[in-house]
Design a protein around this motif. Structure first.
Motif, short mmCIF file in Angstrom:
data_model
loop_
_atom_site.label_atom_id
_atom_site.label_comp_id
_atom_site.label_asym_id
_atom_site.label_seq_id
_atom_site.Cartn_x
_atom_site.Cartn_y
_atom_site.Cartn_z
N ASP A 18 -45.97 80.63 -48.22
CA ASP A 18 -46.92 80.02 -47.17
C ASP A 18 -47.57 78.87 -47.55
O ASP A 18 -47.62 77.78 -46.96
CB ASP A 18 -47.93 81.15 -46.69
N ARG A 19 -47.86 78.78 -49.03
CA ARG A 19 -48.43 77.66 -49.29
C ARG A 19 -47.36 76.42 -49.52
O ARG A 19 -47.55 75.33 -49.26
CB ARG A 19 -49.03 77.86 -50.99
N ALA A 20 -46.09 76.69 -49.62
CA ALA A 20 -45.06 75.82 -49.94
C ALA A 20 -44.77 75.38 -48.41
O ALA A 20 -44.76 73.97 -48.27
CB ALA A 20 -43.78 76.57 -50.23
N LEU A 21 -44.95 76.13 -47.26
CA LEU A 21 -44.68 75.64 -46.01
C LEU A 21 -45.89 74.95 -45.50
O LEU A 21 -45.69 74.09 -44.48
CB LEU A 21 -44.54 77.03 -44.99
N LYS A 22 -46.96 74.97 -46.04
CA LYS A 22 -48.17 74.04 -45.66
C LYS A 22 -47.64 72.64 -45.94
O LYS A 22 -48.19 71.79 -45.44
CB LYS A 22 -49.31 74.55 -46.33
N LYS A 23 -47.18 72.49 -47.14
CA LYS A 23 -47.03 71.27 -47.64
C LYS A 23 -45.32 70.59 -47.05
O LYS A 23 -45.43 69.32 -46.92
CB LYS A 23 -46.60 71.23 -49.22
N TYR A 24 -44.61 71.40 -46.65
CA TYR A 24 -43.42 71.21 -46.20
C TYR A 24 -42.99 72.22 -45.00
O TYR A 24 -42.27 73.01 -45.20
CB TYR A 24 -42.24 71.05 -47.56
N PHE A 46 -39.24 73.47 -44.22
CA PHE A 46 -38.52 73.61 -45.41
C PHE A 46 -37.63 75.02 -45.36
O PHE A 46 -38.19 76.22 -45.21
CB PHE A 46 -39.49 74.11 -46.62
N SER A 47 -36.49 74.78 -44.89
CA SER A 47 -35.69 76.02 -44.33
C SER A 47 -35.28 76.84 -45.60
O SER A 47 -35.26 78.20 -45.28
CB SER A 47 -34.20 75.35 -44.00
N ASP A 48 -35.29 76.43 -46.80
CA ASP A 48 -35.09 77.41 -47.94
C ASP A 48 -36.28 78.47 -47.88
O ASP A 48 -35.97 79.62 -48.12
CB ASP A 48 -34.86 76.64 -49.18
N CYS A 69 -35.57 78.81 -39.29
CA CYS A 69 -35.08 78.60 -40.58
C CYS A 69 -33.55 77.88 -40.37
O CYS A 69 -33.43 76.88 -40.75
CB CYS A 69 -34.79 79.75 -41.58
N GLU A 70 -32.79 78.48 -39.60
CA GLU A 70 -31.57 77.88 -38.81
C GLU A 70 -31.59 76.46 -38.41
O GLU A 70 -30.90 75.50 -38.77
CB GLU A 70 -30.73 78.83 -38.29
N LEU A 71 -32.36 76.35 -37.34
CA LEU A 71 -32.78 74.93 -36.67
C LEU A 71 -32.93 74.06 -37.76
O LEU A 71 -32.41 73.00 -37.88
CB LEU A 71 -33.94 75.16 -35.75
N ASP A 72 -33.89 74.43 -38.76
CA ASP A 72 -34.35 73.28 -39.81
C ASP A 72 -33.34 73.18 -40.71
O ASP A 72 -33.04 71.86 -41.14
CB ASP A 72 -35.61 73.72 -40.34
N TYR A 107 -30.81 78.87 -56.00
CA TYR A 107 -31.40 79.52 -54.73
C TYR A 107 -31.08 78.62 -53.37
O TYR A 107 -31.70 78.93 -52.37
CB TYR A 107 -32.73 80.16 -54.86
N GLN A 108 -30.68 77.48 -53.45
CA GLN A 108 -30.68 76.69 -52.33
C GLN A 108 -29.67 77.41 -51.28
O GLN A 108 -28.58 77.76 -51.71
CB GLN A 108 -30.06 75.06 -52.61
N ILE A 109 -30.04 77.45 -50.15
CA ILE A 109 -29.34 78.29 -49.25
C ILE A 109 -28.11 77.32 -48.65
O ILE A 109 -27.75 76.17 -48.50
CB ILE A 109 -30.10 78.58 -48.05
#
Length: 267
Positions: free
Chosen positions: A194-200, A203-205, A230-233, A252-254
């Motif tokens: 959640d912290r990562a998604l606040k920044k980006y 971010f699909s990964d 995720c898939e759309l992004d 771990y890159q998807i």
């Protein structure tokens, strides 16, 4: 343009009439840097610079760099070792970075980062990330997840101590979350995601790995919705955006089939 082999005898300085600045201008600025990295002529210009003065570490780094981008890691690292020998303070962490992100030799990268800490200080940075970030990444890839958590948290804590949350990198948060997920601590993993998604936010990964934790916690509807997002992004290209990601896949890159399999298995 004179040519030599990649400085196999590099302890002797040739009796060049050129200064170091003149060598750089002639063979790099007006030579190698006007060409494609991957052309034979690029290498010939670097060989010429090394022939003029074989004790300039930077020339070896410039000669080695295209080989890393071509996946010729052993060739490049053999050349880069000379740069490290001549100027360890400038190039030991670059070598460690190459071993970690490009060569994916995580045990050797760990040893190089430990050496870098001794030479340059425990809170050093290379390629926009802390040494602790890369050490955490090495441990993550070696399946030593508790050690990975320790170093990712140390990297994040140091940034918070010296700056603020806005300075914490989204990759530190992604990988800290993944390390907790590998330890089956999905609640903590989601906090980092959640912290990562606040920044980006796109971010699909992060959305992919957060979906895994949501599925594991039994929150199937929320997880399905996030996986669709995720898939759309992912299809729009919102993935790991490091400069070197154009050359190398990050840990771990998807991929699309990761998304397809998660949608099928929901776990």
């Amino acid at each position: 343009m004179s040519c030599s082999t990649s400085g196999q005898e590099t302890n002797k300085i040739s009796e060049s009439s050129l200064t170091d600045d003149e060598i750089t201008k002639r063979y790099l600025e007006k030579g190698a840097w006007t060409l494609r990295y991957f052309s034979p002529e690029y290498q010939s210009y670097l060989d010429s610079a090394i022939h003029e003065n074989p004790n300039i570490a930077y020339y070896y780094q410039q000669k080695a760099m295209p080989y890393f981008k071509l996946g010729k890691y052993e060739v490049g690292l053999k050349i880069l070792e000379k740069a490290v020998e001549l100027d360890p303070k400038s190039y030991i962490d670059y070598k460690a970075f190459i071993q970690c992100i490009f060569q994916k030799n995580y045990q050797n990268a760990l040893e190089s980062f430990i050496t870098a800490k001794k030479i340059k200080g425990v809170n050093g940075y290379v390629m926009d990330h802390s040494y602790d970030f890369y050490i955490g990444l090495c441990y993550l890839q070696l399946n030593e997840f508790e050690k990975a958590v320790k170093y990712f948290e140390a990297s994040i804590s140091e940034m918070l101590k010296s700056n603020s949350e806005s300075w914490v990198h989204h990759l530190d948060l992604l990988y800290a979350g993944i390390a907790f997920q590998e330890l089956n601590n999905h609640e903590m993993a989601i906090k980092y995601f959640d912290r990562a998604l606040k920044k980006y936010p796109n971010f699909s990964d992060v959305k992919y790995y957060k979906s895994i934790s949501l599925f594991r916690l039994g929150l199937l509807e929320v997880a399905d919705e996030l996986l669709n997002s995720c898939e759309l992004d992912f299809k729009r290209g919102f993935t790991i955006n490091e400069d070197n990601a154009i050359y190398e896949k990050y840990p771990y890159q998807i991929k699309q089939f990761y998304i397809d399999m998660l949608r099928l298995t929901k776990r």
